[in-house]
Design a protein around this motif. Structure first.
Motif, PDB file in Angstrom:
ATOM      1  N   ILE A   3      -5.173  -2.908 -10.523  1.00 30.27           N
ATOM      2  CA  ILE A   3      -3.364  -3.390 -11.065  1.00 30.27           C
ATOM      3  C   ILE A   3      -2.644  -2.051 -11.371  1.00 30.27           C
ATOM      4  O   ILE A   3      -2.073  -1.886 -10.799  1.00 30.27           O
ATOM      5  N   LEU A   6      -1.754   0.084  -8.487  1.00 31.97           N
ATOM      6  CA  LEU A   6      -0.462  -0.465  -7.268  1.00 31.97           C
ATOM      7  C   LEU A   6       0.391   0.024  -8.301  1.00 31.97           C
ATOM      8  O   LEU A   6       1.053   0.569  -8.819  1.00 31.97           O
ATOM      9  N   ASP A   9       6.164  -2.445  -8.231  1.00 33.68           N
ATOM     10  CA  ASP A   9       6.739  -3.775  -7.966  1.00 33.68           C
ATOM     11  C   ASP A   9       5.529  -4.852  -8.163  1.00 33.68           C
ATOM     12  O   ASP A   9       5.556  -5.286  -8.389  1.00 33.68           O
ATOM     13  N   GLU A  10       4.079  -4.220  -7.390  1.00 31.21           N
ATOM     14  CA  GLU A  10       3.547  -4.873  -7.436  1.00 31.21           C
ATOM     15  C   GLU A  10       1.949  -4.928  -8.773  1.00 31.21           C
ATOM     16  O   GLU A  10       1.707  -6.005  -9.577  1.00 31.21           O
ATOM     17  N   GLN A  11       2.251  -3.596  -9.735  1.00 28.66           N
ATOM     18  CA  GLN A  11       2.178  -4.641 -11.256  1.00 28.66           C
ATOM     19  C   GLN A  11       2.520  -5.368 -11.576  1.00 28.66           C
ATOM     20  O   GLN A  11       2.098  -5.825 -12.741  1.00 28.66           O
ATOM     21  N   ALA A  13       4.858  -7.649 -10.743  1.00 26.25           N
ATOM     22  CA  ALA A  13       4.831  -8.717 -10.239  1.00 26.25           C
ATOM     23  C   ALA A  13       3.234  -9.495 -10.748  1.00 26.25           C
ATOM     24  O   ALA A  13       2.435 -10.648 -10.588  1.00 26.25           O
ATOM     25  N   ALA A  14       1.766  -8.651 -10.874  1.00 27.51           N
ATOM     26  CA  ALA A  14       1.032  -9.137 -11.999  1.00 27.51           C
ATOM     27  C   ALA A  14       0.525  -9.325 -12.674  1.00 27.51           C
ATOM     28  O   ALA A  14       0.354 -10.792 -13.261  1.00 27.51           O
TER      29      ALA A  14
END
Length: 196
Positions: A3, A6, A9-11, A13-14
């Motif tokens: 993670i 990434l 934004d993906e971090q 979101a996780a």
């Protein structure tokens, strides 16, 4: 892929899915919402430690000593006002160890406890910005509509990558070193960066 590698934004979101693996943290977040405190966040240790536990495959509550609930209410800086919130919090949280602090009054006791002066914080976010490790400078809340809010002034990559980075803005070196000594014993995988 890890993670922490990434896109940002993906971090971000996780984070809610990772934090939801800790049922005690979710219960504290829901309980905190009912207190309706100004500028509140569940912050620091329990938030980042839940992430470390997820990354290292440990029980979500491994090493978590307490849950920090911070808020910022400059309207009454008395100990009595803060203690009334703490007392109400005990009723809400029961046996879950929640440490409640009004960050608007930290400057009144910080120097006596830690040996360095602390200018008044102008918000709970200002306090989070000054936590001893940037890695732990995280705040989270669940809104009335059930949405998740995250305050992460230094991002979340270090948390997911198990890197502890010092933040010399406010806390003295000995505070950082004491914290990392405890954290390293519970999470030996951490990479601890030295005080500058």
């Amino acid at each position: 892929m890890r993670i922490g590698r990434l896109p940002l934004d993906e971090q971000l979101a996780a984070v809610p899915a990772v934090l939801q693996t800790n049922p005690a943290l979710v219960a504290v977040l829901r309980g905190a919402r009912t207190l309706d405190l100004p500028g509140w966040w569940v912050a620091a240790g329990a938030v980042v430690q839940t992430i470390w536990n997820y990354v290292t495959g440990r029980d979500p509550q491994h090493g978590v000593r307490d849950y920090d609930l911070i808020y910022h209410d400059p309207s009454d800086l008395s100990w009595e006002a803060e203690d009334a919130v703490i007392t109400t919090g005990r009723e809400v949280f029961g046996d879950v160890p929640v440490e409640i602090r009004n960050e608007a009054r930290v400057h009144l006791w910080y120097e006596k406890r830690f040996g360095v002066p602390c200018p008044p914080y102008d918000s709970a976010e200002d306090a989070i910005d000054s936590f001893p490790a940037t890695t732990c400078s995280l705040g989270v809340r669940i809104t009335a509509s059930g949405g998740w809010k995250l305050y992460a002034p230094y991002g979340v990559a270090d948390a997911f990558n198990l890197v502890v980075r010092p933040n010399p803005r406010q806390a003295p070196r000995h505070v950082y070193e004491a914290k990392v000594a405890r954290w390293s014993s519970a999470w030996p995988e951490l990479t601890v960066l030295p005080w500058p």
